[in-house]
Design a protein around this motif. Structure first.
Motif, PDB file in Angstrom:
ATOM      1  N   GLY A  99      38.041  37.942  38.337  1.00  0.00           N
ATOM      2  CA  GLY A  99      38.568  36.886  39.188  1.00  0.00           C
ATOM      3  C   GLY A  99      39.792  37.303  39.976  1.00  0.00           C
ATOM      4  N   ILE A 100      39.724  38.449  40.628  1.00  0.00           N
ATOM      5  CA  ILE A 100      40.879  38.962  41.361  1.00  0.00           C
ATOM      6  C   ILE A 100      41.153  38.212  42.660  1.00  0.00           C
ATOM      7  CG2 ILE A 100      40.741  41.256  40.348  1.00  0.00           C
ATOM      8  CD1 ILE A 100      39.404  42.185  42.980  1.00  0.00           C
ATOM      9  N   GLY A 101      40.381  37.190  42.930  1.00  0.00           N
ATOM     10  CA  GLY A 101      40.643  36.367  44.108  1.00  0.00           C
ATOM     11  C   GLY A 101      39.762  36.679  45.303  1.00  0.00           C
TER      12      GLY A 101
END
Length: 136
Positions: A99-101
């Motif tokens: 979930g690094i964006g």
């Protein structure tokens, strides 16, 4: 420095195939968003693969017909490129899962694997060839 016959043949096979690929990928980019018919969408998606098959054939033929040192350089570069590309995409997948964006469509990731592999092969070949030249 003059090209050997095997490399002239490679360029005669590679340049037209890659030119056809570029034209077909541009056509794909223009027509795909405007095409509703599933059979036509499939045709547009598959057409760029045909010249890539010819590129792969040219690469295999040039490797097969090169001398032993050139073949060794290319095969080492292919191994490095395959491992580096695989590791890069493997790592990217873990980062996306963390979930690094980034919001990346799976198709956008998948479509870049082969171009990345080809590009990494080119860089690896330069490095491997330089290493062999420094040992002469």
């Amino acid at each position: 420095m003059s090209l050997r016959a095997v490399h002239k043949r490679y360029l005669r096979e590679f340049i037209p195939a890659m030119s056809a690929y570029v034209m077909l990928i541009l056509l794909y980019g223009v027509l795909m968003p405007r095409t509703e018919s599933l059979p036509l969408r499939v045709l547009l998606a598959v057409l760029p693969l045909l010249p890539i098959m010819l590129v792969i054939r040219a690469i295999v033929r040039v490797i097969r017909d090169q001398d032993e040192l050139e073949r060794r350089i290319d095969l080492e570069a292919i191994a490095i490129a395959a491992m580096a590309t695989g590791f890069g995409y493997f790592s990217f997948g873990f980062l996306l899962n963390a979930g690094i964006g980034l919001k990346v469509a799976p198709a956008a990731v998948a479509i870049w694997v082969m171009p990345c592999l080809f590009g990494t092969f080119g860089l690896a070949k330069l490095l491997v060839a330089r290493r062999y030249r420094s040992h002469e």
